[in-house]
Design a protein around this motif. Structure first.
Motif, short mmCIF file in Angstrom:
data_model
loop_
_atom_site.label_atom_id
_atom_site.label_comp_id
_atom_site.label_asym_id
_atom_site.label_seq_id
_atom_site.Cartn_x
_atom_site.Cartn_y
_atom_site.Cartn_z
N LEU A 109 -6.67 -2.21 -7.41
CA LEU A 109 -6.31 -3.36 -8.22
C LEU A 109 -7.34 -3.63 -9.33
N LYS A 142 6.47 -4.81 -7.60
CA LYS A 142 5.06 -5.16 -7.73
C LYS A 142 4.19 -4.32 -6.79
N ASN A 143 3.39 -3.46 -7.37
CA ASN A 143 2.47 -2.60 -6.61
C ASN A 143 3.13 -1.85 -5.45
N PRO A 144 4.21 -1.14 -5.70
CA PRO A 144 4.92 -0.43 -4.62
C PRO A 144 4.06 0.66 -3.96
N ARG A 178 5.58 -2.31 7.45
CA ARG A 178 5.90 -3.38 6.52
C ARG A 178 6.95 -4.28 7.14
N ASP A 216 1.36 1.55 -12.03
CA ASP A 216 1.97 2.12 -10.82
C ASP A 216 1.61 3.59 -10.66
N THR A 260 9.78 -9.21 -1.06
CA THR A 260 8.35 -9.04 -0.80
C THR A 260 8.11 -8.49 0.60
N VAL A 290 -7.27 -1.26 -1.40
CA VAL A 290 -6.36 -1.99 -2.29
C VAL A 290 -7.15 -2.70 -3.38
N ILE A 318 1.34 0.39 -2.67
CA ILE A 318 0.64 -0.15 -1.50
C ILE A 318 1.28 0.33 -0.20
N THR A 345 0.58 -8.17 0.23
CA THR A 345 2.02 -8.01 0.06
C THR A 345 2.32 -7.16 -1.17
N CYS A 346 3.54 -6.67 -1.22
CA CYS A 346 4.00 -5.89 -2.37
C CYS A 346 5.52 -5.90 -2.37
N SER A 347 6.09 -5.24 -3.34
CA SER A 347 7.55 -5.12 -3.40
C SER A 347 7.87 -3.86 -4.20
#
Length: 229
Positions: A124, A68-70, A89, A149, A97, A120, A72, A63-65
């Motif tokens: 990370l 957070k880790n866009p 998505r 990012d 999220t 990923v 992805i 997951t991402c948002s």
């Protein structure tokens, strides 16, 4: 064990060769996996014994948002398109999220998910190192996030360039074997194309972005990762 299962097992072992996920080794693994996929499809085409596969939808646990880790989201699109799948998505009403999934022919989509998760993990791992470095230097959280990012977006950009270079080098050999199947295009029509715009992509750290891009471009398909598992 069928040919599709053989291929999946070979690629899983290939990815496992990089015991510690480092970006340049990750890139070699991604490119080698794509090469194996293309060669498999060529073999199936020549023997004319490929089974009629069903289109499959796999939702990952990644997951991402926008906060957070866009990056992805971008990575899922690049990996999907280069492994004959459609990345998408999904999120619940009012939720920020985003869950990541892929649609593709059975063999393709299972490999695509394995490779996406591996990519990923590799990014990370570097982001973790960047955070530790920034913490040691007592840098502000926003500066740290911007660097992380930016590295992620740079990696995706370098990854895309590497795939394009690989495709150009094998254009005559591979032909249309890695073109998106029509069945997948049709199955993905309902997904929609709502844009995903994260502010992080508009405010990148040049040094971190180019570090990620450079790592994405530095690969050697003939290194140890190119050896058969």
């Amino acid at each position: 064990m069928g040919k599709g299962a053989d291929l999946k097992d070979k690629i899983r072992k290939l990815l496992a060769l990089a015991k510690s996920p480092e970006e340049h080794e990750a890139k070699a693994a991604l490119l080698k996996a794509r090469q194996l996929m293309a060669e498999h499809k060529l073999t199936e085409e020549e023997l004319r014994d490929a089974e009629k596969q069903q289109v499959k939808d796999i939702r990952t646990d990644i997951t991402c948002s926008k906060r957070k880790n866009p990056w992805i989201i971008n990575l899922s699109a690049v990996i999907g398109e280069n492994y004959c799948c459609k990345g998408y998505r999904v999120h619940g009403k009012g939720q920020q999220t985003q869950g990541i999934g892929f649609i593709g022919l059975e063999d393709d989509v299972e490999l695509c998910v394995e490779i996406f998760k591996y990519a990923v993990d590799c990014v990370l791992a570097e982001i973790k190192r960047i955070k530790e470095e920034c913490c040691d230097l007592d840098l502000p959280p926003m500066f740290t996030k911007r660097r992380c990012d930016s590295f992620g977006y740079g990696f995706v950009y370098g990854c895309s360039e590497a795939f394009s270079k690989q495709e150009e080098e094998h254009k005559e050999e591979w032909g249309l074997v890695l073109v998106m199947p029509q069945e997948v295009e049709e199955a993905a029509q309902h997904l929609g194309h709502q844009p995903f715009a994260a502010s992080a992509e508009e405010d990148l750290s040049a040094s971190a972005f180019f570090a990620g891009k450079k790592r994405g471009q530095e690969f050697d398909p003939h290194r140890r990762l190119a050896e058969e598992a």
